[in-house]
Design a protein around this motif. Structure first.
Motif, PDB file in Angstrom:
ATOM      1  N   CYS A  36      13.569  57.590 -35.105  1.00 44.36           N
ATOM      2  CA  CYS A  36      14.202  57.178 -34.209  1.00 44.36           C
ATOM      3  C   CYS A  36      15.838  57.288 -34.177  1.00 44.36           C
ATOM      4  N   LEU A  37      16.192  58.384 -34.809  1.00 47.68           N
ATOM      5  CA  LEU A  37      17.812  58.322 -34.881  1.00 47.68           C
ATOM      6  C   LEU A  37      18.228  58.836 -33.678  1.00 47.68           C
ATOM      7  N   ALA A  38      17.645  59.818 -33.030  1.00 46.67           N
ATOM      8  CA  ALA A  38      18.217  60.238 -31.721  1.00 46.67           C
ATOM      9  C   ALA A  38      17.223  60.003 -30.642  1.00 46.67           C
ATOM     10  N   VAL A  39      17.871  60.634 -29.491  1.00 45.29           N
ATOM     11  CA  VAL A  39      17.096  60.082 -28.221  1.00 45.29           C
ATOM     12  C   VAL A  39      16.558  61.424 -27.557  1.00 45.29           C
ATOM     13  N   SER A  40      15.383  61.352 -27.087  1.00 45.24           N
ATOM     14  CA  SER A  40      14.969  62.727 -26.045  1.00 45.24           C
ATOM     15  C   SER A  40      14.829  61.914 -24.825  1.00 45.24           C
ATOM     16  N   TRP A  41      14.988  62.922 -24.068  1.00 41.33           N
ATOM     17  CA  TRP A  41      14.587  62.355 -22.316  1.00 41.33           C
ATOM     18  C   TRP A  41      13.052  62.729 -22.045  1.00 41.33           C
ATOM     19  N   GLU A  42      12.196  62.153 -21.433  1.00 37.57           N
ATOM     20  CA  GLU A  42      11.010  62.363 -21.065  1.00 37.57           C
ATOM     21  C   GLU A  42      10.702  62.097 -19.738  1.00 37.57           C
ATOM     22  N   LEU A  43      10.454  63.182 -18.781  1.00 37.82           N
ATOM     23  CA  LEU A  43      10.154  63.271 -17.510  1.00 37.82           C
ATOM     24  C   LEU A  43       8.499  63.172 -17.373  1.00 37.82           C
ATOM     25  N   ARG A  44       8.022  62.310 -16.734  1.00 38.89           N
ATOM     26  CA  ARG A  44       6.522  62.192 -16.489  1.00 38.89           C
ATOM     27  C   ARG A  44       6.483  62.235 -14.818  1.00 38.89           C
ATOM     28  N   GLN A  45       5.602  63.238 -14.451  1.00 38.53           N
ATOM     29  CA  GLN A  45       5.451  63.256 -13.126  1.00 38.53           C
ATOM     30  C   GLN A  45       3.777  62.770 -13.047  1.00 38.53           C
ATOM     31  N   THR A  46       3.434  62.024 -12.276  1.00 34.22           N
ATOM     32  CA  THR A  46       2.164  61.592 -12.211  1.00 34.22           C
ATOM     33  C   THR A  46       1.431  61.766 -10.667  1.00 34.22           C
ATOM     34  N   LEU A  47       0.217  61.862 -10.739  1.00 33.46           N
ATOM     35  CA  LEU A  47      -0.092  61.877  -9.307  1.00 33.46           C
ATOM     36  C   LEU A  47      -1.529  61.301  -9.562  1.00 33.46           C
ATOM     37  N   THR A  48      -2.063  60.634  -8.803  1.00 38.25           N
ATOM     38  CA  THR A  48      -3.217  59.569  -8.606  1.00 38.25           C
ATOM     39  C   THR A  48      -3.989  59.949  -7.434  1.00 38.25           C
ATOM     40  N   VAL A  49      -5.094  60.385  -7.379  1.00 35.35           N
ATOM     41  CA  VAL A  49      -5.770  60.499  -5.973  1.00 35.35           C
ATOM     42  C   VAL A  49      -7.117  59.860  -6.293  1.00 35.35           C
ATOM     43  N   VAL A  50      -7.599  59.073  -5.262  1.00 38.23           N
ATOM     44  CA  VAL A  50      -9.082  58.806  -5.129  1.00 38.23           C
ATOM     45  C   VAL A  50      -9.932  59.422  -4.074  1.00 38.23           C
ATOM     46  N   PHE A  51     -11.068  60.156  -4.554  1.00 39.40           N
ATOM     47  CA  PHE A  51     -11.738  60.781  -3.453  1.00 39.40           C
ATOM     48  C   PHE A  51     -12.960  59.873  -3.033  1.00 39.40           C
ATOM     49  N   ASP A  52     -13.041  59.579  -1.862  1.00 43.82           N
ATOM     50  CA  ASP A  52     -14.074  58.656  -1.260  1.00 43.82           C
ATOM     51  C   ASP A  52     -15.375  59.142  -1.181  1.00 43.82           C
ATOM     52  N   PHE A  53     -16.259  58.401  -1.708  1.00 42.12           N
ATOM     53  CA  PHE A  53     -17.679  58.772  -1.778  1.00 42.12           C
ATOM     54  C   PHE A  53     -18.166  59.004  -0.535  1.00 42.12           C
ATOM     55  N   PHE A  54     -17.810  58.568   0.627  1.00 44.37           N
ATOM     56  CA  PHE A  54     -18.495  59.048   1.821  1.00 44.37           C
ATOM     57  C   PHE A  54     -17.734  59.996   2.657  1.00 44.37           C
ATOM     58  N   SER A  55     -16.508  60.142   2.689  1.00 42.79           N
ATOM     59  CA  SER A  55     -15.843  61.131   3.462  1.00 42.79           C
ATOM     60  C   SER A  55     -15.582  62.435   2.512  1.00 42.79           C
ATOM     61  N   SER A  56     -15.289  62.162   1.688  1.00 44.28           N
ATOM     62  CA  SER A  56     -14.896  63.440   0.755  1.00 44.28           C
ATOM     63  C   SER A  56     -16.308  64.072  -0.068  1.00 44.28           C
ATOM     64  N   GLY A  57     -17.107  62.931  -0.626  1.00 48.49           N
ATOM     65  CA  GLY A  57     -18.061  63.211  -1.153  1.00 48.49           C
ATOM     66  C   GLY A  57     -19.589  63.336  -0.520  1.00 48.49           C
ATOM     67  N   GLN A  58     -19.465  63.179   0.930  1.00 47.52           N
ATOM     68  CA  GLN A  58     -20.309  63.546   1.752  1.00 47.52           C
ATOM     69  C   GLN A  58     -21.575  62.466   1.430  1.00 47.52           C
ATOM     70  N   GLY A  59     -21.320  61.324   0.857  1.00 47.68           N
ATOM     71  CA  GLY A  59     -22.320  60.755   0.386  1.00 47.68           C
ATOM     72  C   GLY A  59     -23.174  60.945  -0.830  1.00 47.68           C
ATOM     73  N   LYS A  60     -22.872  62.102  -1.421  1.00 47.70           N
ATOM     74  CA  LYS A  60     -23.732  62.492  -2.418  1.00 47.70           C
ATOM     75  C   LYS A  60     -22.490  62.264  -3.821  1.00 47.70           C
ATOM     76  N   LYS A  61     -23.145  61.657  -4.886  1.00 47.41           N
ATOM     77  CA  LYS A  61     -22.627  61.269  -6.017  1.00 47.41           C
ATOM     78  C   LYS A  61     -22.203  62.475  -7.109  1.00 47.41           C
ATOM     79  N   ASP A  62     -22.681  63.839  -6.567  1.00 45.71           N
ATOM     80  CA  ASP A  62     -22.240  64.944  -7.459  1.00 45.71           C
ATOM     81  C   ASP A  62     -20.751  65.424  -7.082  1.00 45.71           C
TER      82      ASP A  62
END
Lengths: 582, 435
Positions: free
Chosen positions: A235-261
Motif C-alpha cells: 500500500c505504498l501507492a494508490v490506484s483508482w478503481e472504477l466499478r460499474q454495477t448493474l443489478t436487475v431482478v427478473f420477475d417470475f410471473f411477468s418475465s418468467g411466464q410462471g415457469k421456474k426455468d
C-alpha cells in the motif's frame, strides 16, 4: 576493441532504456486492467437476480501529476475526479425496490430514485460549490436530473457513510449525501452508462444489456463507484478503481411466464458470443448453493468450467463458474446460453429469512399530521448487534424529535448515539442519525411524528395530489455471520465479495434501504391567486375605508336639501299611497 | 367586590381543570385557531427537547419563542397546566384592577367637565353613573376568564396567554400612572411579540394626561416627558434582549423570532389573512406585499393618536384590536384580550348600529372554523377555499365590530358636547351624518 564497443553499446542502451529526466511519467507504466463478472442468483420466490460488475483498475494517481492518456478508464470520469478533488464517488440510479424480506440480503442495494454520495479531498476549500458543480456535471454525463440536487436535499451524515476506499482521516464535513426519490430511470440513463464501459455494449458481458429486457423487471439498479485503492499489499501507492454495477431482478410471473426455468436468452434475449478483448478476466457465476443443506436442487447447463466456494454474507455458498476466457467454453457452440433448471419443485414454504431487514411506512390520517414508523427486524437467534439508522426528511414535513419513540419487545430502547439536525424552511432537510442496539430475535419500532406544511403555490410539482416523496432511510450494520469468513486477496476473489471492506471475519457489512414514502400535503387552490389577492385586499380595504371615514370626517347636523328629481318623484308616489313624504 | 371576583376565578379554574382532564384537551391542542407556529405548546416542548439534545432550538424552523420562554419553562415544564391557569387568573385580576382605577378616572373627569359646563344641558341620560359602572370591572374579568376563546387557548397551553398577561400588566401599570413599570411591561410585551410597540402611543398619551401635560408639539414639557418615557422603554428593551443573548450565547433568536414574525415564511393556516394570501402570491410581489401587510399594522397609530388624544384608553382598545386582526399569526387568544374590554364601553350600546348581525357573524364563524377545517384536512370533501372564506368573514366581522364601536364612541362624544336632541334650523328633528 570489440569488447570495448560492446560495453559502450551496452552502456548506451542502458542510458537510453533508463528513465530520462523529462520522461518520468511516460516511462512509468500506468497499467490498467478490466475485470467483468456476471452473478446469477435465483431468489427464494422464484425470481432471478443478475448482477453485472465491470471493474477498471488504473495504476495512476489522478490527483497528482497530469494524466493525459486515458485507455480503459473513461476520460469524463477521470477528468471529473481530478478537477473537483473527488476522493470517492458513488452514484446509483434505481427503479423499484429490493424486497429484502423475500429476496435475501442484496450484494449491493441502492434506494429508489437517484442516490449520490461523495467524499471530497481535504484540499477542497469550498465543498458545497464543488458538490453543486459535480452534480451538474454528472447530470450531463448520465442524462439524469441530478441538477435538482441542492441544499434542500443534501445532508452531511456523521456516521453512516464511511469511505469505502483508502482514507486517511475522516472529517465528515468533506462528505455529501443526496437522494432524489422521484427520479425515474430509463433507457436514456442506461445508454451513457454503457458508453463508459471499455468495450461498450459490443463485446463481452455487456452485450446482454438490452434495454427492452432490462427495464421489464421488478428491480433495476445501475451504479458507478469510484474510489482509491491500494496498488499492492504494501500500500505504498494508490490506484483508482472504477466499478460499474448493474443489478436487475427478473420477475417470475411477468418475465418468467410462471415457469421456474431461467436462461440467459430468456432473461436478456441475447446470449454471450465472445469476450471483450480488453478484459483481463471475464466470468459468469451462478449461485447453486443448496438451500436446505441437501443436494443441489439447481442444475446448470452447459457444464461450468469450475466450481467456486466462498463464504459470502455469512453463508457458505457454492458457485458454478463459466470463465469466458477459457478456450474450452466456446468449443462446442459459438454462443453461451447458461440455463438453470430446477430438479424438483422447490419447497416454497422454506424461505430463509435474512438476519437484518426493515420496513417503513407512514401512519396517521388527514393532511395535518402524520407519523413515520420504521420496523427493524433482527432474526439472529442469539446475537445482538447495533445498527445505524439515517433518515433524511424534507423540510416540509416538520419532524418533532420529542415524539421520537423506540420500542423493542415492549420496552423503550434508548439509542446510544443520536445526531439530529433540524430542518430550515426551504434551505435544508432534517437529518436524524441514531445508533440503535438490536437485541437478538426482536422487532424494533421507531416512530416519529411530523406536521405537514402548506407550501406556496409555485412550490408544488405539476401533479400535486400525487404526493411528495421522502427518500429511503439507510441502515448500516455489521451483521454477525454464521460462518467465519476468511480474509481473501481482492485480486483473487470474485468482485461481488470485495465491494465492502471487511475488518474481520466474524461479521460482514450490510447497507439496507427502506421503502421511500409518499406523503400528501394540503394544497391551496391553484386556480385562485388573483381572486385571493383581490378578496384579501378587499378586507384590508374595508378596514382602511371604515377607519378613514371615522378619522377624517366629523359629525354634522344634516341640512335639508330640496331634493333631486328622484326624491320629488318618490314624494308624489308616497302622496298617492297616503304615506308621509321623505 | 372581592368575593364575586373570587367566585368567577374559581369557576374559571374549574372549567379549565375539567377540560384538561377530559379527552378534549388533545383535540383542542391541535386546533390551528388557538395554536399558531409562534405560540403552540408542542413547539415549546420541541424547543426544550432540542436543547436537551445539545442542538440550539433556533437552528431549525420549529421554535420561534423568545429565550424568556425557554428560561421560564425549563423549570416549570412539569407544572405547565398550573402555569397557564395562573397566568389567565393574573390577567383577569390585572384587568379588573386596571378597569376599577380607570372607572374612577372617568368619573372624576366627567365631574370636572360637568362643572366646567362643557356638556350640553340635555345629556343627563348619557352621563355614566357610579351605579352602572360598579359592576364593569367584574364583567371585564368575567368576559376574559369565561370567554370560550380564552378557555380554549388555555387548554391548548398556547403561550398567547403569557403575552396577554404581560399586556394586561402593562395596562394596569399605565392606568395606575407608573411610567417606569409601564415602560418595563411594554418592553416585555414588545420583546414577546413585536406588535405591542404600537401601544407606546396610547400609553404615552394616558401618562401625559395624568401628569396634566398638554399634548402640544411646541411644548417643552411634552417633549421632555416623551423622551423620558421613550428612553425608559428602549433601555428596558435593550436590557431584556441582552439578557436573552446570554441564555444561548448567540443572537440566533433575533432572526428566528422577529425575522419570522416580519417575513412570514411559515404558511400554516390560522384565523388571519396572511397565510392564504402568501400561499397564492406571485413570487415577484412577495416582498412588496409582506411590507404592505406589516406596515398596515403600524400605520393606524398616528392617525388614531391624533383623533383620540383625549381618550387614550379607547385608543388602546382600538389599537389592541388592530394588532389582533392584522398581526402575522393571530390566534383566538389575541381576540379574547380585546373582547374583554367590551363591557367598559357598554354605555355605547345605544349607538351601535350592527351589533346583532356582527355578533351572529362572529359566533357562526367560530363554529364553522373547525367544521370546514375537518372537511378540508380530514374528510377531503372541501378544499382550502372554504376555510379561507371563513377567515375572511371572521376578519370582516371583527373589523366592522371595532369600527362600529369607534363610530358609537365618536357619536356619543358629539352628543355630549352638542346635546342629545338636535334640531335643524327650522326646528324639526335633525339627522346626524358623517361628512
Amino acid at each position: 576493441g570489440g569488447m570495448a564497443a560492446a560495453l559502450l553499446l551496452l552502456l548506451l542502451l542502458l542510458v537510453a532504456a533508463g528513465p530520462g529526466p523529462g520522461r518520468a511519467d511516460a516511462g512509468r507504466e500506468q497499467r490498467d486492467a478490466l475485470r467483468e463478472e456476471l452473478l446469477l442468483s435465483p431468489l427464494p420466490t422464484g425470481d432471478v437476480a443478475a448482477t453485472f460488475q465491470f471493474r477498471t483498475r488504473w495504476d495512476a494517481d489522478l490527483q497528482r501529476g497530469s494524466v493525459s492518456h486515458y485507455r480503459l478508464f473513461p476520460k469524463a470520469l477521470g477528468r471529473l475526479v481530478a478537477a473537483l478533488g473527488v476522493r470517492e464517488l458513488h452514484l446509483a440510479l434505481t427503479q423499484g425496490f429490493w424486497r429484502t424480506r423475500y429476496w435475501g440480503q442484496p450484494p449491493l442495494q441502492a434506494p429508489a430514485g437517484a442516490e449520490l454520495w461523495v467524499w471530497f479531498q481535504p484540499t477542497v476549500t469550498d465543498v458545497d460549490k464543488a458538490w453543486k458543480e459535480l452534480s451538474n456535471i454528472l447530470s450531463g454525463i448520465f442524462c439524469a436530473s441530478l441538477n435538482f440536487i441542492d441544499s434542500t436535499n443534501t445532508v452531511i451524515p456523521t456516521a453512516s457513510f464511511k469511505p469505502l476506499g483508502l482514507a486517511n482521516g475522516t472529517d465528515h464535513h468533506l462528505l455529501r449525501y443526496a437522494v432524489l426519490p422521484r427520479e425515474v430511470v430509463c433507457t436514456e440513463n442506461l445508454t451513457p452508462w454503457k458508453k463508459l464501459l471499455p468495450c461498450g455494449s459490443k463485446a463481452g458481458l455487456a452485450v446482454l444489456l438490452k434495454a427492452e429486457r432490462l427495464f421489464h423487471s421488478s428491480y433495476h439498479s445501475q451504479a458507478v463507484h469510484i474510489r482509491p485503492v491500494c496498488r499492492d499489499a504494501s500500500c505504498l501507492a494508490v490506484s483508482w478503481e472504477l466499478r460499474q454495477t448493474l443489478t436487475v431482478v427478473f420477475d417470475f410471473f411477468s418475465s418468467g411466464q410462471g415457469k421456474k426455468d431461467w436462461s440467459l436468452f430468456k432473461m436478456f434475449s441475447r446470449t454471450l458470443t465472445d469476450t471483450c478483448p480488453l478484459a483481463s478476466q471475464s466470468k459468469v457465476y451462478v449461485d447453486i448453493s443448496p438451500k436446505n443443506k441437501e443436494k443441489e436442487l439447481l442444475e446448470v447447463s452447459p457444464p461450468p468450467t469450475s466450481l467456486h466456494e466462498a463464504v459470502v454474507q455469512g453463508d457458505k455458498k457454492t458457485y458454478a463458474v463459466y470463465d469466458l476466457l477459457s478456450p474450452s467454453l466456446f468449443n462446442t457452440s459459438r454462443s453461451l446460453n447458461v440455463q438453470l433448471k430446477w430438479q424438483r419443485p422447490q419447497d416454497s414454504s422454506e424461505m430463509p429469512i435474512p438476519t437484518l431487514h426493515a420496513q417503513r411506512y407512514v401512519g396517521g390520517y388527514g393532511l395535518q399530521t402524520g407519523e413515520i414508523c420504521t420496523l427493524i427486524y433482527n432474526t439472529h437467534p442469539y446475537r445482538a448487534f447495533p445498527v445505524i439508522l439515517l433518515e433524511t426528511v424534507p423540510w416540509y414535513l416538520r419532524l418533532y424529535v420529542h415524539t421520537l419513540t423506540i420500542i423493542t419487545k415492549g420496552k423503550e430502547n434508548k439509542p446510544s448515539y443520536i445526531h439530529y439536525q433540524p430542518a430550515q424552511d426551504r434551505r435544508r432537510p432534517h437529518l436524524l442519525e441514531m445508533l440503535i442496539q438490536l437485541p437478538a430475535n426482536s422487532v424494533t419500532k421507531i416512530t416519529i411524528q411530523f406536521e405537514r406544511a402548506l407550501l406556496k403555490w409555485t412550490e408544488y410539482p405539476p401533479d400535486p395530489n400525487h404526493g411528495f416523496y421522502v427518500g429511503s432511510s439507510v441502515l448500516s450494520a455489521l451483521v454477525p455471520s454464521v460462518t467465519a469468513m476468511k480474509d481473501m486477496d481482492v485480486e483473487q476473489s470474485p468482485l461481488f465479495t470485495s465491494l465492502f471492506p471487511s475488518s474481520d471475519g466474524s461479521s460482514y457489512f450490510v447497507r439496507l434501504y427502506t421503502e421511500p414514502l409518499l406523503v400528501n400535503l394540503p394544497t391551496p387552490d391553484f386556480s385562485m391567486p388573483y381572486n385571493v389577492i383581490c378578496l384579501t385586499c378587499t378586507v384590508v380595504a374595508v378596514c382602511y375605508g371604515s377607519f378613514y371615514n371615522l378619522l377624517t370626517r366629523t359629525f354634522h347636523v344634516e341640512e335639508p336639501s330640496r331634493g333631486g328629481l328622484a326624491k320629488r318623484l318618490a314624494n308624489v308616489i308616497r302622496k298617492f299611497r297616503g304615506v308621509p313624504p321623505l | 367586590m372581592a368575593a364575586p371576583l373570587v367566585l368567577v376565578v374559581l369557576a374559571a379554574v374549574t372549567v379549565r381543570a375539567a377540560l384538561y382532564r377530559s379527552s378534549l384537551a388533545v383535540f383542542i391542542a391541535e386546533r390551528v385557531e388557538v395554536a399558531s407556529p409562534l405560540n403552540a405548546w408542542k413547539r415549546v416542548v420541541e424547543g426544550l427537547a432540542l436543547l436537551d439534545l445539545g442542538v440550539s432550538p433556533y437552528s431549525g424552523a420549529i421554535f420561534h419563542e423568545t429565550p424568556l420562554i425557554i428560561y421560564l419553562f425549563h423549570f416549570l415544564i412539569e407544572y405547565a397546566e398550573l402555569v397557564f391557569m395562573i397566568t389567565d387568573v393574573l390577567t383577569a385580576v390585572a384587568l379588573y384592577l386596571a378597569i376599577q382605577d380607570f372607572n374612577k378616572v372617568v368619573f372624576k373627569k366627567q365631574k370636572l367637565l360637568i362643572e366646567l359646563d362643557k356638556y350640553a344641558p340635555d345629556v343627563a341620560e348619557l352621563i355614566q353613573t357610579p351605579m352602572e359602572m360598579h359592576y364593569i370591572p367584574l364583567k371585564v374579568a368575567l368576559f376574559y376568564l369565561l370567554n370560550p376563546y380564552t378557555v380554549m387557548s388555555c387548554v391548548a397551553k398556547s403561550t398567547c396567554a403569557i403575552n396577554n398577561s404581560v399586556i394586561a400588566f402593562f395596562i394596569l401599570a399605565t392606568i395606575k400612572g407608573s411610567a417606569f413599570l409601564s415602560a418595563v411591561f411594554l418592553a416585555l410585551a414588545t420583546y414577546q411579540s413585536l406588535y405591542p410597540l404600537t401601544l407606546f402611543a396610547p400609553a404615552l398619551l394616558y401618562l401625559l394626561q395624568r401628569q396634566f401635560i398638554p399634548v402640544k408639539l411646541k411644548s417643552k414639557s411634552f417633549w421632555l416627558y416623551t423622551m423620558q418615557y421613550a428612553s425608559l422603554y428602549l433601555c428596558s428593551l435593550v436590557v431584556i434582549i441582552c439578557l436573552s443573548f446570554f441564555l444561548l450565547n448567540s443572537w440566533d433568536f433575533i432572526p428566528s423570532v422577529y425575522g419570522f414574525i416580519l417575513s412570514v415564511p411559515d404558511l400554516t393556516p390560522n384565523i388571519g389573512l396572511f397565510w392564504y394570501f402568501f400561499a397564492e402570491m406571485f413570487e415577484h410581489f412577495s416582498l412588496f406585499f409582506v411590507c404592505v401587510f406589516q406596515i398596515n399594522v403600524f400605520f393606524y397609530t398616528i392617525p388614531l393618536a391624533i383623533k383620540l388624544k383625549e381618550h387614550p384608553v379607547f385608543f388602546m382598545f382600538v389599537q389592541l384590536a388592530i394588532i389582533s386582526i392584522f398581526k402575522s399569526y393571530p390566534t383566538l387568544g389575541d381576540v379574547a384580550l380585546y373582547m374583554a374590554f367590551l363591557p367598559v364601553w357598554s354605555h355605547l350600546y345605544r349607538f351601535l348600529r350592527n351589533i346583532f348581525i356582527l355578533s351572529c357573524v362572529l359566533i357562526f364563524c367560530s363554529f364553522l372554523f373547525p367544521v370546514l377545517w375537518h372537511l378540508w384536512i380530514y374528510a377531503g370533501s372541501a378544499n382550502s377555499n372554504f376555510y379561507y372564506a371563513i377567515t375572511l368573514t371572521f376578519n370582516i366581522g371583527q373589523i366592522l365590530l371595532i369600527s362600529d364601536y369607534f363610530y358609537a364612541f365618536l357619536r356619543r362624544e358629539f352628543y355630549l358636547t352638542h346635546g342629545l336632541h338636535l334640531t335643524r334650523q327650522d326646528g324639526t328633528e335633525a339627522m346626524l351624518v358623517l361628512k
